[in-house]
Design a protein around this motif. Sequence first.
Motif, short mmCIF file in Angstrom:
data_model
loop_
_atom_site.label_atom_id
_atom_site.label_comp_id
_atom_site.label_asym_id
_atom_site.label_seq_id
_atom_site.Cartn_x
_atom_site.Cartn_y
_atom_site.Cartn_z
N ALA A 10 0.84 -1.20 0.00
CA ALA A 10 0.00 0.00 0.00
C ALA A 10 0.88 1.25 0.00
O ALA A 10 0.63 2.20 -0.75
N PHE A 11 1.91 1.25 0.84
CA PHE A 11 2.84 2.38 0.88
C PHE A 11 3.46 2.63 -0.49
O PHE A 11 3.55 3.76 -0.96
N ARG A 12 3.89 1.56 -1.16
CA ARG A 12 4.54 1.71 -2.46
C ARG A 12 3.60 2.33 -3.49
O ARG A 12 4.01 3.14 -4.32
N LEU A 13 2.32 1.98 -3.41
CA LEU A 13 1.35 2.58 -4.33
C LEU A 13 1.07 4.04 -3.95
O LEU A 13 0.96 4.90 -4.83
N ILE A 14 0.98 4.33 -2.68
CA ILE A 14 0.79 5.72 -2.23
C ILE A 14 1.96 6.57 -2.71
O ILE A 14 1.78 7.67 -3.24
N TYR A 15 3.16 6.04 -2.55
CA TYR A 15 4.37 6.75 -3.01
C TYR A 15 4.32 6.97 -4.52
O TYR A 15 4.59 8.07 -5.01
N SER A 16 3.95 5.95 -5.25
CA SER A 16 3.82 6.05 -6.70
C SER A 16 2.83 7.15 -7.08
O SER A 16 3.07 7.93 -8.01
N ARG A 17 1.74 7.22 -6.35
CA ARG A 17 0.73 8.26 -6.61
C ARG A 17 1.28 9.66 -6.32
O ARG A 17 0.93 10.62 -6.98
N GLU A 18 2.14 9.77 -5.30
CA GLU A 18 2.78 11.06 -4.98
C GLU A 18 3.65 11.53 -6.14
O GLU A 18 3.70 12.71 -6.45
N ILE A 19 4.35 10.59 -6.75
CA ILE A 19 5.26 10.92 -7.84
C ILE A 19 4.50 11.22 -9.13
O ILE A 19 4.76 12.21 -9.81
N GLN A 20 3.55 10.36 -9.46
CA GLN A 20 2.87 10.46 -10.76
C GLN A 20 1.72 11.45 -10.79
O GLN A 20 1.38 11.96 -11.85
N LYS A 21 1.08 11.69 -9.68
CA LYS A 21 -0.07 12.60 -9.61
C LYS A 21 -1.18 12.22 -10.60
O LYS A 21 -1.87 13.07 -11.14
N GLU A 22 -1.30 10.93 -10.84
CA GLU A 22 -2.32 10.41 -11.76
C GLU A 22 -3.70 10.54 -11.11
O GLU A 22 -3.86 10.28 -9.93
N GLU A 23 -4.69 10.92 -11.90
CA GLU A 23 -6.04 11.13 -11.39
C GLU A 23 -6.89 9.87 -11.29
O GLU A 23 -7.70 9.74 -10.40
N ASN A 24 -6.74 8.94 -12.23
CA ASN A 24 -7.61 7.77 -12.25
C ASN A 24 -7.13 6.74 -11.21
O ASN A 24 -6.29 5.90 -11.48
N ILE A 78 8.42 18.07 2.86
CA ILE A 78 8.53 16.68 3.30
C ILE A 78 8.84 15.80 2.10
O ILE A 78 8.23 15.95 1.04
N SER A 79 9.77 14.87 2.28
CA SER A 79 10.08 13.96 1.17
C SER A 79 8.84 13.14 0.81
O SER A 79 7.97 12.91 1.66
N LYS A 80 8.76 12.72 -0.43
CA LYS A 80 7.60 11.94 -0.89
C LYS A 80 7.48 10.62 -0.11
O LYS A 80 6.38 10.17 0.16
N VAL A 81 8.61 10.02 0.25
CA VAL A 81 8.58 8.78 1.03
C VAL A 81 7.95 9.05 2.39
O VAL A 81 7.01 8.36 2.81
#
Length: 134
Positions: A10-24, A78-81
């Motif tokens: 779950a953390f890895r996906l949250i982090y991915s969302r922080e980086i990509q800022k994808e809406e869907n 704050i760092s994305k991580v």
Amino acid sequence: MNRSAIRELAFRLIYSREIQKEENIQEQIELFLEANEVKDENAIEYINDAIKGIEANKNEILALIEKNLKTDWKVERISKVDLSLLKLAIYEIKYKNLAFKIVINEVVELAKKYGEDQSKNFVNGILASIIKEG
């Protein structure tokens, strides 16, 4: 799959969302689950709940983080991580009513694994401050 492994996914996906800022969100979740070959129903349910719950409560979660930062700090610094870990922990503690000691312990371990040297202390300090205020 145990809760710690699921939390890490779950953390890895949250982090991915922080980086990509994808809406869907749903598409992102499905792509992540497929790419990581997640088949465990509990993991799928937990990840869906965490991602959608954090998104639904993001303003309150960010406000809690901001309120507990030192005066000269802003969320943007704050760092994305660290931000991803804080979002997950706050969601689990405030919205899922999970035992804060377990959540904080596991998130601090993830901070040691994925964050910078000071990440574990930073994440622990913010979460401890949030817990103290109730």
